[in-house]
Design an enzyme around this catalytic site. Structure first.
Site, short mmCIF file in Angstrom:
data_model
loop_
_atom_site.label_atom_id
_atom_site.label_comp_id
_atom_site.label_asym_id
_atom_site.label_seq_id
_atom_site.Cartn_x
_atom_site.Cartn_y
_atom_site.Cartn_z
CD GLU A 100 -3.28 0.29 2.10
OE1 GLU A 100 -2.85 0.24 3.27
OE2 GLU A 100 -4.49 0.19 1.84
CG HIS A 110 7.55 -29.55 0.20
ND1 HIS A 110 8.06 -30.79 -0.03
CD2 HIS A 110 8.28 -29.03 1.23
CE1 HIS A 110 9.04 -31.04 0.82
NE2 HIS A 110 9.19 -29.98 1.60
CE LYS A 155 -11.96 1.76 0.53
NZ LYS A 155 -11.40 2.69 1.50
O1 PA5 Z 1 -3.14 1.73 6.06
C1 PA5 Z 1 -4.24 2.23 5.92
O2 PA5 Z 1 -4.45 3.43 6.15
C2 PA5 Z 1 -5.46 1.41 5.52
O3 PA5 Z 1 -5.12 0.10 5.22
C3 PA5 Z 1 -6.47 1.40 6.66
O4 PA5 Z 1 -5.86 0.92 7.81
C4 PA5 Z 1 -7.70 0.57 6.33
O5 PA5 Z 1 -8.24 0.95 5.11
C5 PA5 Z 1 -8.75 0.70 7.42
O6 PA5 Z 1 -9.14 2.03 7.55
P1 PA5 Z 1 -9.97 2.54 8.80
O7 PA5 Z 1 -9.15 2.30 10.03
O8 PA5 Z 1 -10.18 3.99 8.55
O9 PA5 Z 1 -11.25 1.75 8.83
#
Ligand code: PA5
Length: 440
Positions: free
Chosen positions: A276, A297, A411
């Site tokens: 990410e 394996h 999304k």
């Molecule tokens: O690293 C990040 O910011 C994302 O992966 C969030 O942790 C994830 O989308 C969850 O978001 P939230 O805590 O706002 O529900």
């Protein structure tokens, strides 16, 4: 405590010529002038956390440990992977008390039904973790859990629901104030995947009986050791620079390799952190993971002889928490008597060394990260190592390592397809596109 990095491919051994770039990136991080620098609150968060805040976390954790059979945690991405990684690595796999069940990181109806059926006759607490407070998956599961808690515990339900969210804003903060839930905050300047040492990670760990003070000590040690400017003193920067060199050489995929199933979720946390943070603007290394020797394996064949686009980062745990010895056998039909009396950890590490050599000779560079043992302190330090290395790697690539604009694309489509009010035009367009794809 010791965490060492070794770079095992001779041609990538020297990194000194990267000092100028590293110093530049180092200043951007420490002075918070990097792209996304407003999300660098995690750098010194462990130092800033007060004794009072730590005690509050420990007190609620004790209450849950005493009163609950099950804690259900609703969160996704950075709001669950960090604590899950530490718990799976350090807690016994079987017979945990209280049981901790993670929900809200998927939308599988079968899984949700199973969990709600399982907890309906048990004493449970609910912990909802969402920084934004409006992420679909945890919001759906929290709706269900909240209703269950209200039906089961009536007016007392608000004492059994704890929320961790943004300090001031968001739907969850509003709901928590209305319902009088106890809350903790994820600071505005810390993004989800960098939040394992905030209450989002610490409260679940404390409920699991882990020593969060030792974890924070490890984080602090990491923040001292990996905030040094010079490559020869900073293993995290050396690792980040190696990765960027390897990418330039066409190594597009990094496999985080370990030899311990208990580190499976550590690998999931790693994948989210790097995937990410780096994967944007058509750049970045694709992070994957292997748990060996199991995966030798299955995927081992590809690593040895498939496309040469891979490199491996191997976590080598030097001392296990427990060990077991190979018994002798009179008949020796399996021909294992030559290992009689050997400890299994020795054999596992021999497999690791043998594999690293074979893969390197097959054209897969290896970076070895040695950790003397798995405990709260070491994991805190190791996570800090990866967090700062990830920030530096992203900046070496020239991307903002703290945002995730790419996750919006799916999304938007999903909300349009679900008929979210206000998206009527998008709904019509996307349905048309999907129809065209289905028609071929
Ligand atoms: O690293 C990040 O910011 C994302 O992966 C969030 O942790 C994830 O989308 C969850 O978001 P939230 O805590 O706002 O529900």
């Amino acid at each position: 405590m010791r965490i060492e990095t070794r770079f095992c491919s001779p041609h990538i051994h020297k990194v000194e010529d990267g000092q100028e770039l590293t110093s530049h990136v180092h200043r951007m991080i420490q002075e918070k002038t990097a792209p996304g620098g407003e999300f660098l609150g995690w750098l010194d968060y462990a130092d800033k956390l007060s004794e009072k805040q730590i005690c509050e976390i420990e007190e609620i954790a004790d209450e849950i440990r005493q009163r609950a059979d099950v804690l259900v945690i609703s969160g996704i991405g950075g709001s669950y992977l960090g604590s899950k990684a530490v718990m799976e690595a350090l807690c016994p796999t079987y017979g945990r008390k209280p049981e901790i069940i993670f929900m809200g990181h998927h939308m599988s109806s079968e899984e949700l039904v199973e969990v709600t059926d399982y907890i309906c006759d048990k004493e449970f607490y609910v912990l909802v973790i969402s920084k934004s407070g409006k992420t679909l998956e945890p919001a759906i599961s929290f709706r269900l859990l909240r209703r269950m808690a209200e039906e089961r515990y009536g007016g007392d339900s608000s004492k059994r629901i704890i929320a961790i969210t943004d300090e001031h804003s968001g739907a969850l903060r509003t709901l928590a104030s209305q319902k009088n839930y106890r809350t903790f905050s994820i600071p505005a300047d810390i993004g989800g995947r960098y939040s394992v040492h905030t209450p989002a990670g610490l409260l679940p760990m404390a409920v699991a009986g882990l020593d969060i003070r030792a974890f924070l000590e490890g984080m602090k040690e990491g923040s001292r050791e990996y905030s040094r400017e010079f490559l020869e003193e900073n293993a995290a920067y050396r690792y980040a620079l190696m990765r960027s060199r390897l990418l330039e050489e066409g190594k597009h995929v990094e496999i985080l390799v370990n030899y311990h199933p208990k580190l499976m979720y550590f690998a999931e946390w790693f994948k989210q952190l790097f995937g990410e943070s780096e994967g944007k603007e058509n750049k970045g290394i694709f992070p994957v993971a292997m748990i060996n020797t199991t995966d030798l394996h299955s995927l081992g064949q590809y690593v040895q002889e498939g496309q040469r686009i891979l490199f491996e980062t191997v976590i080598d745990i030097l001392k296990p928490k427990a060990d077991i010895f190979i018994p002798g056998d009179e008949q020796d039909l399996d021909e294992l008597n030559y290992l009689y009396g050997r400890d299994l950890h020795f054999i596992n590490r021999r497999a690791m060394q043998a594999t690293a050599l074979a893969h390197m000779e097959g054209g897969v560079p290896n970076i070895i990260i040695e950790v003397d043992k798995l405990d709260e302190r070491n994991l805190g330090k190791l996570m800090y190592f990866f967090m700062i290395a990830c920030a530096a790697s992203g900046l070496f690539l020239g991307v903002n390592p703290f945002n995730q604009p790419g996750v919006e694309a799916y999304k938007n489509n999903m909300f349009a397809l679900l008929g979210k009010p206000g998206m009527e035009i998008e709904t019509a367009e996307i349905e048309k596109k999907i129809h065209a794809i289905q028609e071929g």
